[in-house]
Motif scaffolding. Structure first.
Motif, PDB file in Angstrom:
ATOM      1  N   VAL A 165      83.003  29.024  44.037  1.00 15.75           N
ATOM      2  CA  VAL A 165      82.596  30.215  43.279  1.00 15.75           C
ATOM      3  C   VAL A 165      83.629  31.332  43.437  1.00 15.75           C
ATOM      4  O   VAL A 165      83.972  32.028  42.487  1.00 15.75           O
ATOM      5  CB  VAL A 165      81.180  30.677  43.735  1.00 15.75           C
ATOM      6  N   GLU A 168      86.529  31.874  41.212  1.00 16.01           N
ATOM      7  CA  GLU A 168      86.216  32.414  39.892  1.00 16.01           C
ATOM      8  C   GLU A 168      86.694  31.501  38.771  1.00 16.01           C
ATOM      9  O   GLU A 168      87.449  31.922  37.887  1.00 16.01           O
ATOM     10  CB  GLU A 168      86.805  33.817  39.736  1.00 16.01           C
ATOM     11  N   ARG A 196      73.952  32.287  38.431  1.00 16.30           N
ATOM     12  CA  ARG A 196      75.152  32.189  37.603  1.00 16.30           C
ATOM     13  C   ARG A 196      74.862  31.600  36.223  1.00 16.30           C
ATOM     14  O   ARG A 196      75.754  31.540  35.379  1.00 16.30           O
ATOM     15  CB  ARG A 196      76.217  31.341  38.320  1.00 16.30           C
ATOM     16  N   LYS A 199      76.189  32.917  32.841  1.00 21.48           N
ATOM     17  CA  LYS A 199      77.420  33.689  33.069  1.00 21.48           C
ATOM     18  C   LYS A 199      78.607  32.756  33.251  1.00 21.48           C
ATOM     19  O   LYS A 199      79.754  33.183  33.207  1.00 21.48           O
ATOM     20  CB  LYS A 199      77.284  34.527  34.347  1.00 21.48           C
ATOM     21  N   GLN A 200      78.328  31.496  33.544  1.00 20.54           N
ATOM     22  CA  GLN A 200      79.411  30.574  33.872  1.00 20.54           C
ATOM     23  C   GLN A 200      79.074  29.166  33.398  1.00 20.54           C
ATOM     24  O   GLN A 200      77.906  28.784  33.373  1.00 20.54           O
ATOM     25  CB  GLN A 200      79.582  30.552  35.393  1.00 20.54           C
TER      26      GLN A 200
END
Lengths: 261, 289
Positions: A165, A168, A196, A199-200
């Motif tokens: 994580v 990034e 997350r 968002k990811q």
């Protein structure tokens, strides 16, 4: 509609006579949280290794944001934004927890000349805000200076995901991150990953469906190197081939039982 | 054995152990990180010695010669890594061993071409002697030992304090996972190879005033350096230092007791240690590619 971030076309990998991954077409969209499940030997990890560059495919192509990355090294793929974890933890046993994180942080944020690279000390980066925040998020502050070899499996897994994580990445790829963990530890990891969602882009390979069913938006089921189902959780669950291959439910027998009843 | 003889034997053992350490450290790091057996380190040792000889002739300053030897050995090792080793990292261990032996033999040929086969003397830069427990000991030998300890401290600080050093240590544990972090492993390999080559050059430069410099000097110490690496444990810096001093003392004191012992005893000790601890004194069984 969100952009396609990873795409594989006809990807195949053989080990001798064994076809581990058989002409797999797969795509993953930006900010999607997808899971790949399958029984042991289904080809999940081999497929994962193909996408992340650890195995070269025998046939087929792999694209990242439309760019052909089939022949790129794992390191080049990480630089593009794909970060992965391993089934067996990939942390460094003889380094302290904090140093494992510093290595990732430095790689992700460096603007290094060779001299800077050679002379940068770990001490300087140990109190970076992001590293401190990551230690807190993954509840690792109390072991920050401990050698990784002295951590429990749960702590190692948390550290490994923390490292992934902290890098990034644009795509976070987790290979059986919950294997061998106690329920309480699984809860912590799913909670962190849950934050997350949206968002990811996350791709998670798991052996047990129960671990990921509330977490993933899309499920892909593999069996004997092939994709046998792809879609929502319920959709995959009701697929006759999945029931037969993954759950090992004899659908015909089940049907005749119903008829008899 | 008189106390004087024993003292001078110990000092001789420490200084020869220091030379072994400087040479073995490169071999050990190269195996630990890149999984190659880099016999060509013995070539950089000869390069360091010959450069020391030539630069001393030109400048009249041995220390300047040693420095030049270190720099040129580092440059040559850089070129060998880029041109040869980079292409064979993925091959089997024996392949790297044979290739590096080829580089060593080829390099010895080049040395013979430039410097000829006649052994060359290099003056000792410091003739002073110091009294230790009633024995006159050459200060130069003590300086060699001090330099080895300084190098050990420098390497320790580099591996334990800098990010590149930590990445190298992580790579010794598992190169694949370091690559998975997006760290440029190829650059780590190059850095390690240059450090190894330069240290072998330093060993050659420092050893030159104590021996006659000749083209096959690398081959003469080959067995001892291998023993040091194996006894210490592949990839371990601390193990390399300790085993270098053990081998140095065994060679030195062994020759005082009975000359053939100097050649034989280190092998016996190596076998004994391997029987008790097959990974060497400080080798990690975790080492994996």
């Amino acid at each position: 509609m969100s952009t396609e971030i990873i795409k594989t076309v006809g990807v195949t990998k053989c080990f001798g006579a064994l076809v581990a991954v058989d002409r797999v077409d797969y795509s993953l969209r930006e900010n999607e949280v997808a899971g790949i499940i399958g029984s042991n030997g289904a080809g999940k990890t081999t497929f994962f290794n193909l996408v992340t560059g650890y195995y070269p495919p025998d046939e087929g192509s792999i694209f990242y944001k439309g760019r052909d990355v089939t022949r790129m090294t794992p390191q080049q793929r990480v630089a593009l934004g794909m970060t992965r974890t391993f089934q067996l933890t990939s942390t460094f046993d003889n380094l302290a927890v904090i140093d494992n994180l510093v290595l990732v942080y430095f790689r992700a944020h460096r603007d290094s000349t060779l001299l800077k690279l050679l002379l940068s000390t770990c001490r300087r980066h140990r109190n970076e805000d992001k590293i401190v925040a990551t230690l807190e998020t993954f509840d690792l502050q109390h072991v920050r200076d401990r050698l990784v070899k002295n951590l429990s499996l749960g702590e190692k897994r948390r550290l490994e995901i923390a490292m992934a994580v902290l890098a990034e990445p644009q795509v976070l790829m987790l290979d059986e991150p919950l294997a061998g963990l106690a329920e309480s530890e699984i809860k912590v990891i799913l909670e962190v990953l849950g934050r997350r969602v949206g968002k990811q882009t996350i791709l998670i390979v798991e052996h047990k469906i129960s671990h990921v069913k509330d977490f993933v938006q899309r499920l892909t089921v593999m069996h004997e190197g092939r994709v046998i189902a792809d879609g929502g959780y319920e959709e995959c669950l009701s697929d006759p081939e999945v029931r037969r291959s993954y759950w090992q439910i004899d659908t015909e027998q089940e049907g005749s039982k119903h008829a008899a009843a | 054995m008189s106390a004087q003889l024993l003292t001078s034997g110990v000092i001789f053992g420490l200084s020869i152990g220091s030379i072994f350490f400087l040479m073995a450290i490169g071999l050990s790091l190269c195996f630990g990180l890149m999984r190659i057996i880099s016999l060509d380190q013995l070539l950089y040792y000869s390069v360091g010695a010959y450069l020391t000889y030539s630069l001393t002739l030109v400048t009249g300053n041995v220390w300047l010669g040693v420095l030049g030897g270190v720099v040129v050995a580092g440059i040559v090792s850089f070129a060998v890594e880029r041109l040869i080793f980079r292409r064979i990292y993925e091959r089997e261990l024996t392949f790297s061993m044979i290739t590096s032996f080829g580089v060593l033999i080829g390099g010895i040929g080049v040395i013979k071409f430039f410097w000829g086969v006649v052994p060359r003397p290099v003056p000792v830069p410091l003739m002073a002697q110091i009294d230790i427990i009633g024995t006159e000991v050459p200060v130069y030998r003590l300086i060699v030992v001090a330099i080895a300890f300084l190098v050990y401290a420098g390497i320790w600080l580099f591996l334990n304090r800098t990010i590149t050093g930590k990445a190298i240590r992580a790579g010794i544990e598992n190169v694949e996972h370091v690559e998975g972090l997006g760290i440029n492993v190829s650059r780590l390999f190059t850095i390690t190879f240059i450090i190894a080559g330069a240290l072998s050059g330093l060993a050659g430069g420092l050893h030159a005033p104590l021996i006659m410099v000749d083209p096959s000097m690398g081959l003469e110490v080959l067995a001892f350096v291998f023993m040091v690496v194996i006894i210490g444990g592949l990839g371990s810096i601390k193990g390399t230092l300790i085993s270098a001093f053990i081998v140095g003392q065994v060679v030195s004191l062994g020759s005082l007791i009975y000359a053939p012992l100097a050649q034989m005893a280190p092998f016996a000790i190596m076998l004994l240690i391997l029987l008790v601890k097959p990974t060497g004194l400080y080798g990690s069984p975790l080492l994996k590619r």
